[in-house]
Design a protein around this motif. Structure first.
Motif, short mmCIF file in Angstrom:
data_model
loop_
_atom_site.label_atom_id
_atom_site.label_comp_id
_atom_site.label_asym_id
_atom_site.label_seq_id
_atom_site.Cartn_x
_atom_site.Cartn_y
_atom_site.Cartn_z
N SER A 234 2.56 19.41 -12.30
CA SER A 234 3.54 20.30 -12.91
C SER A 234 3.21 20.58 -14.38
N ALA A 235 2.41 19.71 -14.98
CA ALA A 235 2.00 19.91 -16.36
C ALA A 235 0.92 20.99 -16.46
N GLY A 236 0.29 21.34 -15.34
CA GLY A 236 -0.65 22.45 -15.27
C GLY A 236 -2.09 22.17 -15.62
N PRO A 237 -2.62 20.93 -15.42
CA PRO A 237 -4.05 20.73 -15.70
C PRO A 237 -4.92 21.39 -14.63
N ASN A 238 -6.20 21.32 -14.82
CA ASN A 238 -7.16 21.88 -13.88
C ASN A 238 -6.96 21.24 -12.51
N ARG A 239 -6.72 22.05 -11.48
CA ARG A 239 -6.42 21.56 -10.13
C ARG A 239 -7.57 20.72 -9.57
N GLU A 240 -8.80 21.21 -9.70
CA GLU A 240 -9.96 20.51 -9.16
C GLU A 240 -10.15 19.15 -9.84
N GLU A 241 -9.99 19.10 -11.13
CA GLU A 241 -10.11 17.84 -11.87
C GLU A 241 -9.02 16.85 -11.42
N LEU B 192 -7.47 16.79 -8.50
CA LEU B 192 -7.78 16.32 -7.15
C LEU B 192 -8.88 15.27 -7.16
N GLN B 193 -9.89 15.49 -7.96
CA GLN B 193 -10.98 14.51 -8.05
C GLN B 193 -10.48 13.17 -8.57
N LEU C 257 0.83 -1.20 0.00
CA LEU C 257 0.00 0.00 0.00
C LEU C 257 0.87 1.25 0.00
N ARG C 258 1.92 1.24 0.80
CA ARG C 258 2.82 2.40 0.86
C ARG C 258 3.49 2.63 -0.49
N SER C 259 3.95 1.57 -1.11
CA SER C 259 4.61 1.68 -2.41
C SER C 259 3.64 2.19 -3.48
N ASP C 260 2.44 1.63 -3.51
CA ASP C 260 1.45 2.07 -4.49
C ASP C 260 1.02 3.51 -4.24
N SER C 261 0.88 3.89 -2.97
CA SER C 261 0.53 5.28 -2.64
C SER C 261 1.64 6.23 -3.08
N TYR C 262 2.87 5.83 -2.85
CA TYR C 262 4.01 6.65 -3.26
C TYR C 262 3.99 6.87 -4.78
N GLN C 263 3.78 5.79 -5.52
CA GLN C 263 3.75 5.89 -6.98
C GLN C 263 2.60 6.78 -7.45
N LEU C 264 1.44 6.66 -6.81
CA LEU C 264 0.30 7.47 -7.19
C LEU C 264 0.55 8.95 -6.90
N LEU C 265 1.11 9.24 -5.73
CA LEU C 265 1.41 10.64 -5.38
C LEU C 265 2.53 11.20 -6.25
N ASP C 266 3.49 10.37 -6.59
CA ASP C 266 4.55 10.80 -7.50
C ASP C 266 3.95 11.20 -8.85
N GLN C 267 3.01 10.38 -9.34
CA GLN C 267 2.35 10.70 -10.61
C GLN C 267 1.51 11.97 -10.49
N LEU C 268 0.87 12.16 -9.34
CA LEU C 268 0.10 13.37 -9.10
C LEU C 268 0.98 14.62 -9.21
N TYR D 242 -7.39 11.88 -8.57
CA TYR D 242 -6.48 11.18 -7.67
C TYR D 242 -7.15 10.77 -6.37
N THR D 243 -8.14 11.52 -5.93
CA THR D 243 -8.92 11.11 -4.76
C THR D 243 -9.64 9.80 -5.05
N GLU D 244 -10.22 9.71 -6.24
CA GLU D 244 -10.90 8.48 -6.63
C GLU D 244 -9.92 7.30 -6.69
N GLN D 245 -8.73 7.52 -7.21
CA GLN D 245 -7.72 6.47 -7.27
C GLN D 245 -7.29 6.02 -5.87
N LEU D 246 -7.12 6.96 -4.95
CA LEU D 246 -6.74 6.61 -3.57
C LEU D 246 -7.84 5.79 -2.89
N VAL D 247 -9.10 6.16 -3.12
CA VAL D 247 -10.21 5.42 -2.54
C VAL D 247 -10.27 4.00 -3.10
N LEU D 248 -10.11 3.86 -4.41
CA LEU D 248 -10.11 2.54 -5.03
C LEU D 248 -8.96 1.68 -4.51
#
Length: 92
Positions: free
Chosen positions: A23-30, A32-33, A7-18, A35-41
């Motif tokens: 940094s690419a500059g997409p819509n912040r709210e989108e 967050l939504q 779980l720690r490793s997968d969380s790290y990878q997900l947050l690293d991707q976030l 990556y929140t969904e990915q963390l819940v899953l």
């Protein structure tokens, strides 16, 4: 590797991707939504995996304790005791 480590490793990878996506500059709210969904899953997946392992171990222990053979019951009790000691020593 334990489930906590997975779980720690997968969380790290997900947050690293976030952070990379942020940094690419997409819509912040989108972002967050999404990556929140990915963390819940991911949390649901690991919770169910842990529960399945717990139920399987419980069934195995219960089957052995309810076995008609006294020797098998004794072996199950000793095995349970050693497993509990091992888990307490290593903090799992």
């Amino acid at each position: 590797m334990s489930q906590g480590d997975d779980l720690r490793s997968d969380s790290y990878q997900l947050l690293d991707q976030l952070l990379k996506d942020a940094s690419a500059g997409p819509n912040r709210e989108e972002l967050l939504q999404r990556y929140t969904e990915q963390l819940v899953l991911m949390n649901n997946y690991y919770s169910h995996k842990l529960l399945d392992e717990l139920l399987a171990e419980t069934k195995t222990r219960l089957d052995a304790r309810l076995a008609p053979d006294p020797l098998q019951q004794t072996v199950a009790s000793v095995q349970t005791t050693f497993q509990d000691i091992w888990k307490n020593i290593w903090g799992q």
